[in-house]
Scaffold this motif. Structure first.
Motif, PDB file in Angstrom:
ATOM      1  N   ALA A 275     -14.131 -34.138   5.290  1.00 43.88           N
ATOM      2  CA  ALA A 275     -14.766 -34.149   3.968  1.00 43.88           C
ATOM      3  C   ALA A 275     -15.397 -35.513   3.694  1.00 43.88           C
ATOM      4  O   ALA A 275     -16.510 -35.594   3.155  1.00 43.88           O
ATOM      5  CB  ALA A 275     -13.735 -33.793   2.891  1.00 43.88           C
ATOM      6  N   ALA A 276     -14.705 -36.594   4.075  1.00 40.66           N
ATOM      7  CA  ALA A 276     -15.267 -37.931   3.872  1.00 40.66           C
ATOM      8  C   ALA A 276     -16.547 -38.102   4.685  1.00 40.66           C
ATOM      9  O   ALA A 276     -17.546 -38.655   4.209  1.00 40.66           O
ATOM     10  CB  ALA A 276     -14.244 -39.000   4.258  1.00 40.66           C
ATOM     11  N   TRP A 277     -16.509 -37.621   5.912  1.00 39.91           N
ATOM     12  CA  TRP A 277     -17.690 -37.719   6.772  1.00 39.91           C
ATOM     13  C   TRP A 277     -18.872 -36.948   6.174  1.00 39.91           C
ATOM     14  O   TRP A 277     -20.019 -37.393   6.219  1.00 39.91           O
ATOM     15  CB  TRP A 277     -17.328 -37.162   8.153  1.00 39.91           C
ATOM     16  CG  TRP A 277     -18.472 -36.986   9.087  1.00 39.91           C
ATOM     17  CD1 TRP A 277     -19.117 -37.951   9.807  1.00 39.91           C
ATOM     18  CD2 TRP A 277     -19.123 -35.748   9.417  1.00 39.91           C
ATOM     19  NE1 TRP A 277     -20.113 -37.406  10.558  1.00 39.91           N
ATOM     20  CE2 TRP A 277     -20.149 -36.042  10.345  1.00 39.91           C
ATOM     21  CE3 TRP A 277     -18.934 -34.415   9.028  1.00 39.91           C
ATOM     22  CZ2 TRP A 277     -20.984 -35.062  10.887  1.00 39.91           C
ATOM     23  CZ3 TRP A 277     -19.756 -33.435   9.567  1.00 39.91           C
ATOM     24  CH2 TRP A 277     -20.768 -33.759  10.480  1.00 39.91           C
ATOM     25  N   ALA A 278     -18.540 -35.794   5.548  1.00 38.12           N
ATOM     26  CA  ALA A 278     -19.584 -34.938   4.982  1.00 38.12           C
ATOM     27  C   ALA A 278     -20.034 -35.414   3.599  1.00 38.12           C
ATOM     28  O   ALA A 278     -20.909 -34.803   2.982  1.00 38.12           O
ATOM     29  CB  ALA A 278     -19.075 -33.500   4.896  1.00 38.12           C
ATOM     30  N   GLY A 279     -19.415 -36.495   3.093  1.00 38.72           N
ATOM     31  CA  GLY A 279     -19.763 -36.976   1.753  1.00 38.72           C
ATOM     32  C   GLY A 279     -19.255 -36.067   0.656  1.00 38.72           C
ATOM     33  O   GLY A 279     -19.766 -36.071  -0.458  1.00 38.72           O
ATOM     34  N   LYS A 280     -18.272 -35.264   0.990  1.00 35.79           N
ATOM     35  CA  LYS A 280     -17.674 -34.348   0.010  1.00 35.79           C
ATOM     36  C   LYS A 280     -16.186 -34.645  -0.115  1.00 35.79           C
ATOM     37  O   LYS A 280     -15.746 -35.718   0.265  1.00 35.79           O
ATOM     38  CB  LYS A 280     -17.910 -32.900   0.455  1.00 35.79           C
ATOM     39  CG  LYS A 280     -19.397 -32.527   0.577  1.00 35.79           C
ATOM     40  CD  LYS A 280     -20.057 -32.498  -0.775  1.00 35.79           C
ATOM     41  CE  LYS A 280     -21.543 -32.102  -0.697  1.00 35.79           C
ATOM     42  NZ  LYS A 280     -22.386 -33.136  -0.047  1.00 35.79           N
ATOM     43  N   ARG A 281     -15.428 -33.697  -0.632  1.00 35.40           N
ATOM     44  CA  ARG A 281     -13.988 -33.880  -0.771  1.00 35.40           C
ATOM     45  C   ARG A 281     -13.293 -32.536  -0.650  1.00 35.40           C
ATOM     46  O   ARG A 281     -13.963 -31.492  -0.622  1.00 35.40           O
ATOM     47  CB  ARG A 281     -13.661 -34.539  -2.114  1.00 35.40           C
ATOM     48  CG  ARG A 281     -14.114 -33.710  -3.300  1.00 35.40           C
ATOM     49  CD  ARG A 281     -13.726 -34.330  -4.635  1.00 35.40           C
ATOM     50  NE  ARG A 281     -14.254 -33.552  -5.733  1.00 35.40           N
ATOM     51  CZ  ARG A 281     -13.682 -32.465  -6.260  1.00 35.40           C
ATOM     52  NH1 ARG A 281     -12.524 -32.028  -5.776  1.00 35.40           N
ATOM     53  NH2 ARG A 281     -14.240 -31.798  -7.248  1.00 35.40           N
ATOM     54  N   LEU A 282     -11.950 -32.541  -0.605  1.00 36.53           N
ATOM     55  CA  LEU A 282     -11.183 -31.296  -0.670  1.00 36.53           C
ATOM     56  C   LEU A 282     -10.989 -30.923  -2.133  1.00 36.53           C
ATOM     57  O   LEU A 282     -10.890 -31.809  -2.992  1.00 36.53           O
ATOM     58  CB  LEU A 282      -9.818 -31.474  -0.001  1.00 36.53           C
ATOM     59  CG  LEU A 282      -9.833 -31.880   1.481  1.00 36.53           C
ATOM     60  CD1 LEU A 282      -8.405 -32.039   1.992  1.00 36.53           C
ATOM     61  CD2 LEU A 282     -10.584 -30.845   2.315  1.00 36.53           C
ATOM     62  N   PRO A 283     -10.888 -29.635  -2.444  1.00 29.75           N
ATOM     63  CA  PRO A 283     -10.581 -29.250  -3.825  1.00 29.75           C
ATOM     64  C   PRO A 283      -9.122 -29.545  -4.170  1.00 29.75           C
ATOM     65  O   PRO A 283      -8.269 -29.567  -3.289  1.00 29.75           O
ATOM     66  CB  PRO A 283     -10.829 -27.739  -3.835  1.00 29.75           C
ATOM     67  CG  PRO A 283     -10.643 -27.301  -2.420  1.00 29.75           C
ATOM     68  CD  PRO A 283     -11.059 -28.476  -1.555  1.00 29.75           C
ATOM     69  N   THR A 284      -8.846 -29.742  -5.456  1.00 31.59           N
ATOM     70  CA  THR A 284      -7.445 -29.736  -5.905  1.00 31.59           C
ATOM     71  C   THR A 284      -6.964 -28.287  -5.902  1.00 31.59           C
ATOM     72  O   THR A 284      -7.763 -27.346  -5.873  1.00 31.59           O
ATOM     73  CB  THR A 284      -7.305 -30.297  -7.332  1.00 31.59           C
ATOM     74  OG1 THR A 284      -8.000 -29.417  -8.224  1.00 31.59           O
ATOM     75  CG2 THR A 284      -7.894 -31.705  -7.430  1.00 31.59           C
ATOM     76  N   GLU A 285      -5.643 -28.128  -5.971  1.00 32.41           N
ATOM     77  CA  GLU A 285      -5.165 -26.743  -5.946  1.00 32.41           C
ATOM     78  C   GLU A 285      -5.573 -25.985  -7.220  1.00 32.41           C
ATOM     79  O   GLU A 285      -5.828 -24.787  -7.177  1.00 32.41           O
ATOM     80  CB  GLU A 285      -3.657 -26.648  -5.700  1.00 32.41           C
ATOM     81  CG  GLU A 285      -2.771 -27.258  -6.751  1.00 32.41           C
ATOM     82  CD  GLU A 285      -1.294 -26.869  -6.535  1.00 32.41           C
ATOM     83  OE1 GLU A 285      -0.981 -25.737  -6.145  1.00 32.41           O
ATOM     84  OE2 GLU A 285      -0.427 -27.738  -6.767  1.00 32.41           O
ATOM     85  N   ALA A 286      -5.686 -26.715  -8.333  1.00 32.60           N
ATOM     86  CA  ALA A 286      -6.116 -26.054  -9.573  1.00 32.60           C
ATOM     87  C   ALA A 286      -7.579 -25.622  -9.469  1.00 32.60           C
ATOM     88  O   ALA A 286      -7.960 -24.533  -9.915  1.00 32.60           O
ATOM     89  CB  ALA A 286      -5.921 -26.999 -10.761  1.00 32.60           C
ATOM     90  N   GLU A 287      -8.423 -26.474  -8.890  1.00 32.19           N
ATOM     91  CA  GLU A 287      -9.824 -26.098  -8.688  1.00 32.19           C
ATOM     92  C   GLU A 287      -9.936 -24.862  -7.796  1.00 32.19           C
ATOM     93  O   GLU A 287     -10.750 -23.967  -8.033  1.00 32.19           O
ATOM     94  CB  GLU A 287     -10.595 -27.264  -8.053  1.00 32.19           C
ATOM     95  CG  GLU A 287     -10.848 -28.418  -9.024  1.00 32.19           C
ATOM     96  CD  GLU A 287     -11.517 -29.616  -8.354  1.00 32.19           C
ATOM     97  OE1 GLU A 287     -12.196 -30.383  -9.062  1.00 32.19           O
ATOM     98  OE2 GLU A 287     -11.327 -29.813  -7.132  1.00 32.19           O
ATOM     99  N   TRP A 288      -9.108 -24.832  -6.745  1.00 33.40           N
ATOM    100  CA  TRP A 288      -9.161 -23.677  -5.845  1.00 33.40           C
ATOM    101  C   TRP A 288      -8.780 -22.395  -6.590  1.00 33.40           C
ATOM    102  O   TRP A 288      -9.492 -21.389  -6.534  1.00 33.40           O
ATOM    103  CB  TRP A 288      -8.218 -23.907  -4.649  1.00 33.40           C
ATOM    104  CG  TRP A 288      -8.413 -22.892  -3.565  1.00 33.40           C
ATOM    105  CD1 TRP A 288      -9.189 -23.006  -2.459  1.00 33.40           C
ATOM    106  CD2 TRP A 288      -7.841 -21.576  -3.518  1.00 33.40           C
ATOM    107  NE1 TRP A 288      -9.144 -21.859  -1.713  1.00 33.40           N
ATOM    108  CE2 TRP A 288      -8.325 -20.956  -2.341  1.00 33.40           C
ATOM    109  CE3 TRP A 288      -6.982 -20.858  -4.345  1.00 33.40           C
ATOM    110  CZ2 TRP A 288      -7.971 -19.660  -1.966  1.00 33.40           C
ATOM    111  CZ3 TRP A 288      -6.622 -19.562  -3.980  1.00 33.40           C
ATOM    112  CH2 TRP A 288      -7.113 -18.972  -2.806  1.00 33.40           C
TER     113      TRP A 288
END
Lengths: 434, 434, 434, 434
Positions: free
Chosen positions: B297-310
């Protein structure tokens, strides 16, 4: 490794005997039992069965069978124990994760190699037979070593099972130790090592001279009853009896009794292949490390014999070269050391009860030469950080041991069926201040 | 843990379904396969089969069967996984040394408990039935968790075997990843946690409010093809993408690809339950740790979702509460994640392909109360040093997962069937300097 | 990391203050004391003194000093703590084998960098000064963190010395704990994170909204006396209070009391920087792991606060943003937490006694962005497998902490000066069955 | 341990000599240098200085000084190395965490004991003097052993420092190895062990008979140049030369050269007490393990001598009993082995260059008796898992070694100043197939 003259028929007959004995030992074990590796030193039963087969396939068939192809390419890799010259090999400590080939598949592998071995021997002319015999005979003795290991290993596997499974047989009746006697040996410049025409491993050669001061040997092994007296006198709590490395093991491993003993509400029980039973005072103490044997001797004001003292003593005042005269495993199927029986003025329990720790490090004899090629890795490369044991034990198959046989284990090893016999006079005695 | 109203007949029918599914999963495995524990995290197949049985015997029969006696005293000790309140238990890391009871003996144990469970349910009046239902239903879901683990575990066992055994099925045809789309979610003060009358574990409760900034979620999982691009760009060699603990693992463990990938002469292969095959670019990447997911995710300039977001996102813009609408394991028997299929403007692959790492630590919800007694040890005591995964995977049995389900593993775990879905906006994004 | 407007003179004055404080803390320590690394987590005093100097040399001088050359090439490598972007670095666990540079050599290095720093600031124009200030200010706070670590670390070093050395000061007089009171907090949608113009670390940003149920906080820390009651009630022997990982630590590490307690003939003593003294019942319990804090809360039928609850609570009902209003280390030089003093209806002991474990994992705030370049490694990459502690402690230098400050350690860490404050209501409570 | 007749004056003079030499060796080392323990086998310099002092305090003063009181109670515990009979002792592996007493405090301790020792000797009558002399003389030799260890240990400490500190001296000029010659020895039934009136350790006794086949010894040590040829021929890559345990070390430790060699851009450098310099081909190879020495011998088609062969050979064809005739450390202060010099037809480099690995395990001589009491722990309890080295080395203090001296280290040890001399004929030769 010298070799008897064999006919093709005699060779096949012996082959069948040795190979069948392995299967008979494995017969009481389920596929699950045969799969487990309970610690890195232990190998699964089905691995033993396959490895001894691989030995014949690699060292006999591969070089002599016309149109040779391995039974299964991957087995070449899986069942090599330690021969660097044969190629890469599977990590020893992970033998227990290989569920396939299963126990039955290994049986198929064994049958295939057996057929090819019989076919090969049948087609050899006399010259070829003579050339091959020493390797095949080495294969017999190799398989017998693994028969003994198979039993030591499965004993360990079953010991960890809370269901306390029994491998076979029934325990000996309870007995009390009789008097320990001593046998005097003159010493001098004596011959040590294998002699004569029979088979030996390379590490028993060459026969050579050693100078021995006069000494004496106990006429039987130390018993469980005597070991209990050592324990009661603080044997496992008093550093003055112990080698420094041994004392470190006592502390870090929490040793307070022989390996397979457990204390249940104040009663000492012993795990055996016959089940778990109260410790029997008249039987030899077993499954002790070299450190424990040495500490016992220090406590007793005695010492362990050197390997030369043992070998010369057994020839002079014991059963001699030939263990079959005193009988062992074949007679009893107890898979456990037995009581010494009445005193005879000679050395008792020399071959069929417990391997006996000596005070000698496992090192090459003067003039030792390993064989050329991969077979040369058989013994020599292990001559480091191990102590010699002599004799044989209740798990040793008939016809496998002799006076010059050199077994070896690290000083801390306890899962082998090992015991001790005291020595005195001549050579080193440890003296502990009161 | 709430519970549906069940009739006795429905309960028995469901019991039989769940129990049979376990035996069906174990059927292709030999006694030897079922015995092996390939690392401490893995349990032998026959242990799983016995442990889920022990659960019913301990938590249902022991307290409700008249004249209860355990099937076998020692099983009580052997098949307790971690319930301190039930008494001492066998060391987890040594499950692989217990050859007995064997696979067949475990089958006998299962049959015995099945009969007693059916007899018990048949004799309960309605009040007793209602009281017991939630524990029995917990037993269903417990057994389903172990069905998934059984498959993850045997995948690991077979991966270490040089013979490269196949568990079942055939691989998916090669495919290429399609375009990754994004789905926008509004956020705000939203409800998180289990709702309604169906079953849930205690860790999904209570339902509670969480404030979310607006965010977006990728409409499918990251694929093997995208992962190869990450690797080609130095993904496993550039510390700037990695959490410090993750980078330490890369170095000490030598990570350079997902767990089951191996490079043979320049070609990446993947070990699967269908055999070992070239990596398929269109399928979701799987068997990655949280550290790897985070680095990607860092490489892609993004992030992982939080569990609440998911959870909120899947309810708003995906398959909703009910995973059965999108199908999973039951349809395919591939035991492997599948390609995403054509874009739909909604969230794809939410339940039946890979468990999805989130950026949330596994911690109690506000107001969480574990159940009283030994059952209370089910979830709460593991809320430490683990990260939450959401969704489900190709090994998850039908009817087992849901939007509020919280799976959890340590950040370094790789043997679970785990993958990742990217998030963006609102919550934390890591930015790496060029 | 925002920054106050500074004049060059004010910057140099503050620089001198911070740098001098480090030397004052090291002054009572011999060259030998300054050399020891007593465990991998601990760094030698002279390493701390050199590393904080390296920080200024690397992040300020290297990029801004004209004609820059490092004081010593090898120091570049030796005194880098964890910045991957700066290049290879010396293995952390082996800092204790580097006898040279010695304590005096490090003093010379410090003096050299101090002179160059003062020279640099003196020559900057206003624009350049403004650009550099935030890095220099980060250097101040970085050095203050190491001042606290230096004391925690030397406490550990001296604790292992059989001569029981005293670092400084004298112990507090014995006191008894007063009544524990509770303060109610309303909750709702609240603002969390750093606000205003002052300095903060990047992990305190951005300010953001969190929804909190109503809750209450204990008005003081748990005391040694209360901890003794927990111990007397089997606190370290009853698994039902413990997280699974925590219970494993209790067993493998033999935990039976806080880290620096030792039992001498039935009396509990505590190693402190003031010497070794009987445990003082009225002082806060300290040097406990997160696992122990969590177990105590479970035993007490309460829970730990989340970090948001702590921060909001301290702003609403405690000393507010500014810890200097309540005083800490600067007043007493006891280097040890003090008694709570009389109840006030507000939250006591929030900043200057013990770092307070929260129930929150150390994770990025929504929208968190680490700084670009090597400085970006300061905080973000450690957001894994650690728990947040809030407040400050008796070793925290004046002016270093604040309401939004996020400290973090792994759950098992005990050598930090950590304690606990209970929470109740709203958020998770663990309930233990009788 | 026999002993010369000493006058009180001579005893005090020798005491002063030995004690001063220790302080002279420590003089170039800073307090920080003296504090570091770089691995468990290494002891800090200040520990060595204190421990040899403790020996005199414990074994001489405690039992003979009127009104004896220990200088400091805790030193009793801190500076006991391994004497179980003296009481509990500080954990060896943690000597490096004890910053106090510091280097100066240890100097004070030394001065105090020196004064008391002189006072004691001055007041003894002749009978008491005679009784005490053997213990005091043992103290001299004990301190000399630690002088050698102090240098080996600080060499290791400084080797880990990236600043590459120099202890003392300058390197030898580069030289090339001359021809290796052989010296024939007749063998037969020979006398081994200490003889005559001089001092010896208990492990050199009793003198006894050993039978030796005729053999020959190389007339000098193997050189760095010869070792480079071994390396170039795959010495560290070909398992056929290695003992099994040794090969395992090669793989797990990544051995590819002697201990202190490092390869910088293709050039082999060697860390010495004189600094780090290109490997000098004419000097003896040093800091090799027994495994490496044994592998070299196998590669060369030769073998290592047994300890009896070495001792008898040096008496017959070398410098005899008395090493002072050939000179060692006292002459050069190079702290490094020197070139062999021109051939003489006798055995060269026997005492003052490198300890020479033999093929003999360290075991008791026939009839060995350790002394009574704590002193009896000096040697006997270490007779396990170690190999004997003979001769002496460039770090051995003048007057310390002799023909019968038995040094010993584990087979894998490399930080001692060890080298090898080849043997041939008579005793074991390993033969490696092409």
């Amino acid at each position: 490794m010298t070799s008897n003259p064999w006919t093709a028929d005699a060779l096949v007959e012996r082959y069948d005997q040795v190979r069948s004995h392995t299967e008979r030992l494995a017969a009481p074990l389920s596929p699950e039992d045969q799969t487990v590796q309970s610690m890195p030193d232990v190998s699964p039963t089905k691995w033993h069965r396959a490895h001894v087969t691989w030995f014949f396939e690699t060292f006999v068939l591969a070089e002599n069978e016309s149109g040779f192809a391995p039974f299964q390419d991957k087995y070449w890799f899986l069942f090599n124990s330690y021969y660097e010259a044969v190629g890469p090999r599977y990590n020893r400590a992970e033998r227990g994760v290989v569920s396939r080939p299963g126990a039955h598949d290994v049986g198929v592998y064994r049958g295939n190699v057996d057929t090819r071995m019989r076919d090969l021997v049948a087609t050899l002319d006399q010259g070829a037979l003579e050339k091959l015999t020493s390797t095949i005979e080495l294969g017999f003795h190799h398989e017998q070593q693994h028969q003994e290991l198979l039993l030591m290993d499965i004993k360990h596997v079953l010991s960890l099972n809370p269901l306390q499974p029994v491998y076979a047989g029934a325990p000996e009746p309870a007995s009390e130790p009789d008097q320990l006697g001593w046998v005097d040996i003159a010493g001098g410049l004596v011959e040590i090592g294998h002699r004569g025409a029979g088979f030996s491993f390379d590490n028993e050669l060459p026969e050579h001279q050693v100078y021995l001061e006069p000494y004496r040997l106990a006429d039987r092994l130390i018993t469980n009853g005597e070991w209990l007296a050592f324990m009661a006198d603080g044997g496992y709590r008093r550093p003055e009896f112990w080698l420094s490395d041994g004392w470190a093991k006592v502390k870090t491993e929490g040793w307070d009794a022989p390996f397979y003993w457990l204390n249940l509400d104040g009663v000492w029980l012993e795990h055996t292949l016959n089940g778990t039973w109260p410790v029997n005072p008249g039987l030899p103490v077993s499954h002790i490390s070299h450190y424990e044997a040495d500490a016992y001797a220090a406590w007793a004001g005695k010492r362990l014999p050197t390997e030369a003292e043992w070998e010369h003593g057994v020839r002079q005042a014991g059963p001699g070269e030939d263990p079959d005269s005193v009988g062992n495993l074949a007679d009893t199927e107890s898979y456990h050391p037995r009581a010494a029986g009445p005193a005879t003025g000679k050395l008792r329990q020399a071959y069929g009860d417990c391997w006996e720790w000596t005070s000698s490090a496992y090192l090459p004899y003067p003039g030792f030469h390993p064989a050329a090629g991969a077979i040369g890795e058989y013994n020599g490369k292990f001559m480091s950080n191990q102590m010699v044991l002599r004799g044989g034990c209740a798990l040793t198959p008939p016809g496998h041991t002799r006076a010059s046989y050199r077994n070896f284990f690290p000083s801390a090893a306890r899962w082998a069926l090992s015991g001790l016999r005291l020595a005195d006079g001549g050579a080193p005695t440890k003296e502990v201040a009161a």
